[in-house]
Write a protein that holds these residues in place. Structure first.
Motif, PDB file in Angstrom:
ATOM      1  N   VAL A   5      31.017 132.365  13.143  1.00  0.00           N
ATOM      2  CA  VAL A   5      30.750 132.947  14.608  1.00  0.00           C
ATOM      3  C   VAL A   5      29.563 133.662  14.312  1.00  0.00           C
ATOM      4  N   MET A 132      30.398 129.405  17.157  1.00  0.00           N
ATOM      5  CA  MET A 132      30.308 130.073  18.690  1.00  0.00           C
ATOM      6  C   MET A 132      29.273 131.173  18.553  1.00  0.00           C
ATOM      7  N   ARG A 160      30.162 126.916  21.383  1.00  0.00           N
ATOM      8  CA  ARG A 160      30.328 127.487  22.462  1.00  0.00           C
ATOM      9  C   ARG A 160      29.530 128.962  22.771  1.00  0.00           C
ATOM     10  N   ALA A 347      36.660 132.343  24.350  1.00  0.00           N
ATOM     11  CA  ALA A 347      35.822 131.308  23.854  1.00  0.00           C
ATOM     12  C   ALA A 347      36.756 130.613  22.613  1.00  0.00           C
ATOM     13  N   THR A 352      33.414 128.033  27.353  1.00  0.00           N
ATOM     14  CA  THR A 352      32.141 128.258  26.830  1.00  0.00           C
ATOM     15  C   THR A 352      31.307 128.543  28.140  1.00  0.00           C
TER      16      THR A 352
END
Lengths: 433, 433
Positions: A5, A132, A160, A347, A352
């Motif tokens: 992430v 993400m 996302r 998320a 998203t």
């Protein structure tokens, strides 16, 4: 599934933006769905330049359960000595001012017009196995993450994108308020109350003009009204940028107040303007250049001296109002943190193109819940103070403004001190290989 | 024997001046030698206008033993949550900013030239049965109380006069430092450290110029160096008014720093001047009038923009540096209180025409003792930063300055809060009959 992430921060500093960073880290780590969360330095530029920051000290605090930010009491403390005090590194991050990851001012082109930057960004995200991307910021930053999200859809990318709100200006729509605003309002109100003590001491007529940030939205200037209490009526006059400013009426307002008290204090937004839309910072524009705002208070100081021939002083609280973490509001830090956690969770659940926002449930006792708005509907929209919260004479705010902002400045935080000064974390500038 | 004591405050505000007022009250009441201590409103003007303030709520706290200001830990607290917190009204007075009794700017003539005002003042003191008069203030106030003391001797009055020092500028001689300076230095250092977080976030060249108070003495500007720590080198450049300022050398200094870092911060005194003694606030002088100081930072901001064509911002910390009691230094409040007590005791022992001063015994651990100086030798004398505490290039302070000021900002104070804001006492404007 992608394993990492990415999180970044952008726009102007606030006192609460690192609390949202802490929240995103906590939300991601607690989910157990990703191997790592890393930071991009200087916002989207950090992605483009592949400058990534290791956040493992904070990941480790979450894994060890050493995060206590949710314990902050937001209703105001009867006993300051029992106020929340950061203990872990993640706790300290949450009360460190400005952006731990650095910031940028960078506007992405529309991908329909120029997709080159987008291709580069997505190639880098792919290479780094990013699933993400969280962007903590204000209007401009929401524009960036909204464009990235739209581009992702257009190429059917499974990455996302979510925005996390912050702004001392409090000008994002769809949210009751933005993280960062409450702490700035608390600092402004406390500083103005202290300045009221300062200017009250001489028994001669004097006018003090305080200039506050907020070019188009008067949220911070309206918060000046919080300085008033059962003993103190200062500032008697408050001028917001939502309505036109008239210099002659201003002088009449000051004269009227001087009939009641020797000591008049005025709060003005940096963005006050006349009915033609010209900022009230003439006088300085030839010398200082037309391109810079500021100088409203100085301009009015000169006007008062010229028209009324009395002692007058102007004070610009300047960038201190957005970085004075030693006066952070507990409510603000806690909400910023919880918005980060909620954004991460939402998320991870598969969403998203969204931003978590605050919805107020009640004023007293103050209660808010988190909802989710579409990024498309929030980017580039400015929320202003409702006109009905400004009095008819356009020289004050109404009780609605006060009731709105009162709960947002509550809750005290006890920072650790070192050598007599608040002991913050310092921005990390060592980047990962 | 006369039954009452009078106390007044004068000059510019500080955060610690009410702690000295609390000390004088405590010293007088504890002695048991006088029936009452009362305040004069707005300094010597309150005597002339016979506007006296009742201080019995504070007298009662002392009688009941409800004063705990001497308990303040001055060495710095390992645990902020154990820091001193005011409980009684006297305690709260000690951490309320600015003058509880109001202030004035009023210069007495020499009694040899015009004795009329003196005759009036002494008639009022007689009428009110005043045996001692304490004047808490800076250079100008010491001039006033020195003249009153000299006049008393000339007419063989038995009324005793003492000055109690205060000044954020720290420019009184014969004392290691003045109450009010430490708290202002703490606020300045904390604010600059927070602004360092703020300006560090963009990865582009930028210069930030901070203007600090102190027209002729650079004590407050020198305190900016306290913001530096193991992570933060800002502000890299510091300019005091004790030496001449050269605009060309300044631009060279900034250029050199920009080679090392994108982010340069400069601290300047409001009183920096060129070798002809002209203040560096040209540019603004025609528009704003020659009579007002300020504008050094704005002038240098324009200069940097003109010469270097980079982002530059100026910030004037303004009156907040002298009234931000939420950042009071424990050392400062306690010493201010103890100077008040010592002054009261010494006068009660039969002395007049003096001022209690601080003598430093050691830097680490910091220790000071109280001595007494002749008012004659202190009035109208300005103490400046020693030239050997300024580096050879005249753009920084040396370690001597740092070692000097470090202990003075130590010790945290936990203010009571109400509705999210520090809960101070408000200046009393109800006068006794």
């Amino acid at each position: 599934m992608r394993k990492r992430v990415l999180v970044a921060q952008s726009g102007g500093p606030t006192v609460a933006i690192n609390a949202s960073l802490a929240g995103v880290i906590a939300g991601v780590v607690r989910s157990g769905e990703y191997e790592r969360i890393i930071g991009a330095a200087n916002g989207i530029l950090g992605v483009l330049n592949e400058r990534f920051t290791d956040l493992s000290i904070f990941e480790n605090d979450v894994k060890a359960g050493n995060d206590s930010i949710s314990d902050i009491v937001t209703s105001g403390n009867d006993d300051v000595q029992k106020a929340w005090c950061p203990k872990s590194q993640l706790d300290r991050l949450a009360v460190t001012p400005s952006m731990y990851l650095g910031s940028c001012r960078f506007k992405l082109p529309f991908y329909e017009e120029d997709s080159q930057l987008y291709e580069k960004i997505f190639a880098i995200l792919d290479k780094n196995d990013i699933g993400m991307f969280f962007y903590i910021g204000g209007n401009d930053s929401m524009d960036t993450v909204n464009k990235l999200s739209a581009y992702a859809k257009s190429i059917s990318s499974d990455i996302r994108f979510a925005g996390i709100p912050k702004s001392i200006d409090n000008d994002l729509p769809h949210t009751d308020h933005t993280p960062g605003y409450g702490s700035a309002a608390k600092y402004i109100a406390a500083s103005i109350a202290e300045m009221a003590h300062d200017v009250k001491i001489y028994d001669i007529p004097c006018v003090t003009i305080i200039e506050l940030m907020g070019r188009n939205a008067g949220w911070l200037t309206g918060a000046a009204a919080l300085a008033r209490n059962e003993y103190n009526e200062l500032p008697q006059l408050i001028y917001l940028p939502e309505v036109d400013f008239d210099k002659d009426e201003f002088i009449e307002d000051v004269k009227n107040e001087l009939k009641k008290s020797n000591c008049v204090m005025v709060a003005v937004s940096e963005g006050i303007h006349d009915s033609d839309g010209n900022y009230i910072n003439a006088g300085t524009s030839d010398t200082f250049g037309h391109d810079q705002l500021g100088g409203a208070a100085k301009t009015l100081e000169l006007l008062v001296k010229e028209k009324l021939h009395i002692k007058c002083r102007s004070v610009e609280i300047n960038i201190m109002q957005r970085c004075a973490a030693h006066m952070a509001a507990g409510t603000d830090i806690r909400e910023a943190y919880e918005l980060g956690i909620a954004g991460a969770k939402y998320a991870i659940e598969g969403n998203t193109g969204f931003i978590p926002v605050l919805k107020r449930i009640s004023d007293a006792p103050y209660r808010s819940v988190i909802e989710y708005a579409d990024l498309k509907s929030i980017a580039n929209v400015e929320k202003k103070v409702p006109l009905e919260w400004i009095n008819k004479a356009h020289n004050n705010v109404t009780d609605n403004m006060l009731e709105y902002v009162k709960p947002l400045i509550k809750g005290e935080i006890l920072l650790p001190y070192k050598n007599g000064l608040p002991d913050y974390l310092w921005q990390d500038t060592k980047y990962m290989d």
